[in-house]
Every structure is written in structure tokens, then in C-alpha cells.
Design a protein around this motif. Structure first.
Motif, PDB file in Angstrom:
ATOM      1  N   ARG A  19       0.834  -1.214   0.000  1.00 34.02           N
ATOM      2  CA  ARG A  19       0.000   0.000   0.000  1.00 34.02           C
ATOM      3  C   ARG A  19       0.862   1.255   0.000  1.00 34.02           C
ATOM      4  NH1 ARG A  19      -5.624  -0.670   2.103  1.00 34.02           N
ATOM      5  NH2 ARG A  19      -5.455   1.525   2.659  1.00 34.02           N
ATOM      6  N   GLU A  22       2.355   1.672  -3.472  1.00 37.84           N
ATOM      7  CA  GLU A  22       1.361   2.213  -4.406  1.00 37.84           C
ATOM      8  C   GLU A  22       1.166   3.702  -4.170  1.00 37.84           C
ATOM      9  OE1 GLU A  22      -1.974  -0.277  -3.501  1.00 37.84           O
ATOM     10  OE2 GLU A  22      -1.402  -1.794  -4.973  1.00 37.84           O
ATOM     11  N   VAL A  57       0.962   3.667 -14.344  1.00 38.12           N
ATOM     12  CA  VAL A  57       0.600   3.487 -12.928  1.00 38.12           C
ATOM     13  C   VAL A  57      -0.857   3.056 -12.830  1.00 38.12           C
ATOM     14  CG1 VAL A  57       0.220   4.704 -10.743  1.00 38.12           C
ATOM     15  CG2 VAL A  57       2.343   5.076 -12.036  1.00 38.12           C
ATOM     16  N   LEU A  61      -2.724  -0.288 -11.373  1.00 40.20           N
ATOM     17  CA  LEU A  61      -3.679  -0.179 -10.264  1.00 40.20           C
ATOM     18  C   LEU A  61      -5.059  -0.705 -10.647  1.00 40.20           C
ATOM     19  CD1 LEU A  61      -2.936   3.349  -8.768  1.00 40.20           C
ATOM     20  CD2 LEU A  61      -2.509   1.133  -7.706  1.00 40.20           C
ATOM     21  N   ASN A 110      -4.744  11.260  -7.914  1.00 42.53           N
ATOM     22  CA  ASN A 110      -3.560  10.541  -7.443  1.00 42.53           C
ATOM     23  C   ASN A 110      -3.263  10.859  -5.979  1.00 42.53           C
ATOM     24  OD1 ASN A 110      -3.310   9.548 -10.011  1.00 42.53           O
ATOM     25  ND2 ASN A 110      -1.314  10.444 -10.416  1.00 42.53           N
TER      26      ASN A 110
END
Length: 121
Positions: A19, A22, A57, A61, A110
């Protein structure tokens, strides 16, 4: 000194939870876009690279979040799929007709998601 700083950065990254990793990547993508937005005239030439990074990205995700075996509630999977579709659409729009204003939503998404991943909603 540079070698020591790089070694520290690699060690710190290895200690991140998934996490946290990310969140860090989302913040990196947001920061790249923010730099371009803040210095539009000088940085516009790097726009497609930054948008491409953000797209990669989000590809990772959205793919991970919507996999059938992902341990997320179906509602969250659907929300991530929709959010990913929006990010991809906005990214394409910013590539076709560049504008600093088009980056705002990508930057906010983001940062907000990174904040949530870090436990700071």
C-alpha cells in the motif's frame, strides 16, 4: 554522497508495504504532473512522458483492483474500474489537446488515492 543516498533510497523502498509503495508511485506521478502544470511554458515538452507514466501506474492499479481474485468488495472494484476509465480518458484528452487545467483532476485523484492508501483519508 550520491551513492549513499541511492543506497538509502533503495533500502527504504524495500521496506515499504504494498500500500505504501502504491501511494509513493501515485505521489510521484502527481508530482511530475504538478511540476508541468506549475511551469507550463517551460515544462510542456515533458507532458507526454509524465502522462505516459501516470497511465502505466493506473493500468497496474486498475488491473490489480479489478481482477476476479482481488480481495476487494465488488463495489470497490467497480469504482476503481470507473476511476481508471476516467483517468485514461482524461490522459488521452490531455495528450490530444494539451492544457494545464486538464492535469488538475489527475493530480487530485492521485493525491487523494495515495492519502487513502496511507490511511489518511
Amino acid at each position: 554522497m550520491s551513492y549513499a543516498a541511492n543506497a538509502y533510497a533503495r533500502t527504504a523502498q524495500a521496506a515499504l508495504t504494498p500500500r505504501e509503495a502504491e501511494a509513493a508511485v501515485l505521489i510521484k506521478a502527481a508530482s511530475r504532473l504538478q511540476t508541468i502544470q506549475d511551469n507550463w511554458d517551460a515544462q510542456q515538452t515533458t507532458l507526454n512522458d509524465a502522462l505516459g507514466f501516470n497511465r502505466k501506474v493506473w493500468t497496474l492499479l486498475a488491473s490489480a483492483a479489478t481482477e476476479p481474485q482481488a480481495p476487494l468488495p465488488e463495489e470497490l472494484k467497480t469504482s476503481m474500474a470507473r476511476l481508471g476509465a476516467f483517468v485514461f480518458s482524461r490522459t488521452l484528452d490531455a495528450m490530444v489537446a494539451p492544457s494545464a487545467d486538464k492535469l488538475t483532476a489527475l493530480i487530485r485523484i492521485n493525491r487523494e488515492l495515495a492519502s487513502g492508501l496511507r490511511g489518511n483519508p
